[in-house]
Design a protein around this motif. Structure first.
Motif, PDB file in Angstrom:
ATOM      1  N   PHE A   1     -11.991   5.368  -0.585  1.00  0.00           N
ATOM      2  CA  PHE A   1     -10.586   5.554  -0.941  1.00  0.00           C
ATOM      3  C   PHE A   1      -9.822   6.058   0.271  1.00  0.00           C
ATOM      4  CE2 PHE A   1      -6.809   6.997  -2.955  1.00  0.00           C
ATOM      5  CZ  PHE A   1      -6.530   8.248  -2.428  1.00  0.00           C
ATOM      6  N   THR A   2      -8.704   5.424   0.578  1.00  0.00           N
ATOM      7  CA  THR A   2      -7.813   5.911   1.625  1.00  0.00           C
ATOM      8  C   THR A   2      -6.375   5.778   1.142  1.00  0.00           C
ATOM      9  OG1 THR A   2      -7.708   3.758   2.727  1.00  0.00           O
ATOM     10  CG2 THR A   2      -9.350   5.332   3.538  1.00  0.00           C
ATOM     11  N   SER A   3      -5.535   6.640   1.687  1.00  0.00           N
ATOM     12  CA  SER A   3      -4.121   6.628   1.339  1.00  0.00           C
ATOM     13  C   SER A   3      -3.328   7.057   2.557  1.00  0.00           C
ATOM     14  CB  SER A   3      -3.867   7.586   0.173  1.00  0.00           C
ATOM     15  OG  SER A   3      -2.493   7.656  -0.148  1.00  0.00           O
ATOM     16  N   TYR A   4      -2.128   6.470   2.729  1.00  0.00           N
ATOM     17  CA  TYR A   4      -1.306   6.758   3.895  1.00  0.00           C
ATOM     18  C   TYR A   4       0.131   7.020   3.503  1.00  0.00           C
ATOM     19  CZ  TYR A   4      -5.226   4.673   6.432  1.00  0.00           C
ATOM     20  OH  TYR A   4      -6.470   4.384   6.930  1.00  0.00           O
ATOM     21  N   ALA A   5       0.770   7.879   4.277  1.00  0.00           N
ATOM     22  CA  ALA A   5       2.204   8.026   4.153  1.00  0.00           C
ATOM     23  C   ALA A   5       2.876   6.761   4.683  1.00  0.00           C
ATOM     24  CB  ALA A   5       2.687   9.243   4.938  1.00  0.00           C
ATOM     25  N   ASN A   6       4.020   6.427   4.120  1.00  0.00           N
ATOM     26  CA  ASN A   6       4.729   5.223   4.562  1.00  0.00           C
ATOM     27  C   ASN A   6       5.064   5.284   6.048  1.00  0.00           C
ATOM     28  OD1 ASN A   6       4.699   4.004   2.031  1.00  0.00           O
ATOM     29  ND2 ASN A   6       6.646   4.913   1.423  1.00  0.00           N
ATOM     30  N   SER A   7       5.287   6.484   6.552  1.00  0.00           N
ATOM     31  CA  SER A   7       5.697   6.648   7.944  1.00  0.00           C
ATOM     32  C   SER A   7       4.607   6.233   8.934  1.00  0.00           C
ATOM     33  CB  SER A   7       6.108   8.088   8.207  1.00  0.00           C
ATOM     34  OG  SER A   7       5.043   8.963   7.892  1.00  0.00           O
ATOM     35  N   VAL A   8       3.336   6.216   8.505  1.00  0.00           N
ATOM     36  CA  VAL A   8       2.241   5.869   9.418  1.00  0.00           C
ATOM     37  C   VAL A   8       1.472   4.643   8.962  1.00  0.00           C
ATOM     38  CG1 VAL A   8       1.996   8.272  10.126  1.00  0.00           C
ATOM     39  CG2 VAL A   8       0.505   7.341   8.330  1.00  0.00           C
ATOM     40  N   LYS A   9       1.770   4.140   7.781  1.00  0.00           N
ATOM     41  CA  LYS A   9       1.036   2.997   7.231  1.00  0.00           C
ATOM     42  C   LYS A   9       1.168   1.792   8.162  1.00  0.00           C
ATOM     43  CE  LYS A   9       1.197   2.783   2.845  1.00  0.00           C
ATOM     44  NZ  LYS A   9       1.683   2.602   1.455  1.00  0.00           N
ATOM     45  N   GLY A  10       0.040   1.138   8.421  1.00  0.00           N
ATOM     46  CA  GLY A  10       0.025  -0.005   9.311  1.00  0.00           C
ATOM     47  C   GLY A  10      -0.172   0.360  10.768  1.00  0.00           C
ATOM     48  N   ARG A  11      -0.019   1.627  11.103  1.00  0.00           N
ATOM     49  CA  ARG A  11      -0.198   2.089  12.488  1.00  0.00           C
ATOM     50  C   ARG A  11      -1.379   3.049  12.634  1.00  0.00           C
ATOM     51  NH1 ARG A  11       3.417   5.335  14.737  1.00  0.00           N
ATOM     52  NH2 ARG A  11       4.269   6.179  12.797  1.00  0.00           N
ATOM     53  N   SER A  12      -1.881   3.515  11.501  1.00  0.00           N
ATOM     54  CA  SER A  12      -2.919   4.547  11.551  1.00  0.00           C
ATOM     55  C   SER A  12      -4.090   4.174  10.662  1.00  0.00           C
ATOM     56  CB  SER A  12      -2.347   5.891  11.091  1.00  0.00           C
ATOM     57  OG  SER A  12      -1.298   6.303  11.943  1.00  0.00           O
ATOM     58  N   THR A  13      -5.259   4.668  11.038  1.00  0.00           N
ATOM     59  CA  THR A  13      -6.465   4.452  10.249  1.00  0.00           C
ATOM     60  C   THR A  13      -7.224   5.760  10.132  1.00  0.00           C
ATOM     61  OG1 THR A  13      -6.667   2.171  11.044  1.00  0.00           O
ATOM     62  CG2 THR A  13      -8.604   3.148  10.017  1.00  0.00           C
TER      63      THR A  13
END
Length: 122
Positions: free
Chosen positions: A57-69
């Motif tokens: 399971f992983t989850s990201y803030a919109n501000s970093v989604k697509g740029r962070s892993t």
């Protein structure tokens, strides 16, 4: 008691990449939900990314989604945050958090590191 130590921050230019690490003490790291938060000057602490006990399971803030892993290596008691295409607005102190009692970290998680500074120049 869990101790968390972050590393990997620094001063970089916009567009660069960084990999943050968080090493946890203790023998039950694999049972903790883990995650990253950040706090910019004059702002409240904000959620960045979360990962479940097994990494499924992983989850990201919109501000970093697509740029962070976000990832974790339970054999090394270590969690990572790979950040790419960094922007000046990513400038903040980054904190890792651990939660042995919930499926995901939150602001109420009991264990926090001391933070690592990330500064992105334009």
């Amino acid at each position: 008691q869990v101790q968390l130590v972050e590393s990997g921050g620094g001063l970089v230019q916009a567009g660069d990449s960084l990999r943050l690490s968080c090493v946890a003490s203790g023998r039950t790291f694999s049972s903790y939900a883990m995650g990253w938060f950040r706090q910019a000057p004059g702002k409240e602490r904000a959620f960045v990314a979360a990962i479940g006990q097994t990494g499924g399971f992983t989850s990201y803030a919109n501000s970093v989604k697509g740029r962070s892993t976000i990832s974790r290596d339970n054999a090394k008691n270590t969690m990572y945050l790979q950040m790419n295409s960094l922007k000046p607005e990513d400038t903040a102190v980054y904190y890792c958090a651990a939660d042995p009692d919930r499926a995901a970290v939150s602001y109420r998680s009991p264990y926090w590191g001391q933070g690592t500074q990330v500064t992105v120049s334009s």
